[in-house]
Design a protein around this motif. Sequence first.
Motif, short mmCIF file in Angstrom:
data_model
loop_
_atom_site.label_atom_id
_atom_site.label_comp_id
_atom_site.label_asym_id
_atom_site.label_seq_id
_atom_site.Cartn_x
_atom_site.Cartn_y
_atom_site.Cartn_z
N UNK A 138 0.84 -1.20 0.00
CA UNK A 138 0.00 0.00 0.00
C UNK A 138 0.87 1.25 0.00
N UNK A 139 1.89 1.27 0.85
CA UNK A 139 2.78 2.44 0.92
C UNK A 139 3.51 2.66 -0.40
N UNK A 140 3.94 1.58 -1.03
CA UNK A 140 4.63 1.70 -2.32
C UNK A 140 3.69 2.23 -3.39
N UNK A 141 2.47 1.73 -3.42
CA UNK A 141 1.49 2.20 -4.41
C UNK A 141 1.15 3.68 -4.17
N UNK A 142 1.04 4.07 -2.92
CA UNK A 142 0.76 5.47 -2.59
C UNK A 142 1.89 6.37 -3.03
N UNK A 143 3.12 5.94 -2.77
CA UNK A 143 4.28 6.73 -3.17
C UNK A 143 4.35 6.85 -4.70
N UNK A 181 1.91 6.68 -6.85
CA UNK A 181 0.82 7.53 -7.32
C UNK A 181 1.13 9.00 -7.04
N UNK A 182 1.70 9.29 -5.87
CA UNK A 182 2.08 10.67 -5.54
C UNK A 182 3.12 11.20 -6.53
N UNK A 183 4.13 10.38 -6.81
CA UNK A 183 5.21 10.84 -7.68
C UNK A 183 4.77 11.01 -9.13
N UNK A 184 3.67 10.38 -9.53
CA UNK A 184 3.17 10.58 -10.89
C UNK A 184 2.77 12.04 -11.11
N UNK A 185 2.38 12.73 -10.04
CA UNK A 185 2.00 14.13 -10.14
C UNK A 185 3.18 15.09 -10.11
N UNK A 186 4.38 14.56 -9.93
CA UNK A 186 5.60 15.37 -9.86
C UNK A 186 6.10 15.63 -11.27
#
Length: 72
Positions: free
Chosen positions: A50-55, A57-62
């Motif tokens: 879950x933490x890896x998927x969240x990270x 997904x967050x970085x896709x917006x970078x």
Amino acid sequence: MKAIEFKSKIKNNRIDIPYKLQSILKGKDDATVRIIVLIDDVDCEDDHSFNQATQNQFLEGYSDSDSVYDDL
């Protein structure tokens, strides 16, 4: 909206409502309810996934234009 919180166990893919709370829900057959299921953290691998998927997904917006803040 009112909230009722209770702990239960899943048996045969069903969640039992405690007897003392059944009277509160009686007669509300057509009521709209919101169900939130929280599962105790017992499997660290699921948390890691879950933490890896969240990270990710967050970085896709970078974007590259955001790099100007990296050196501050």
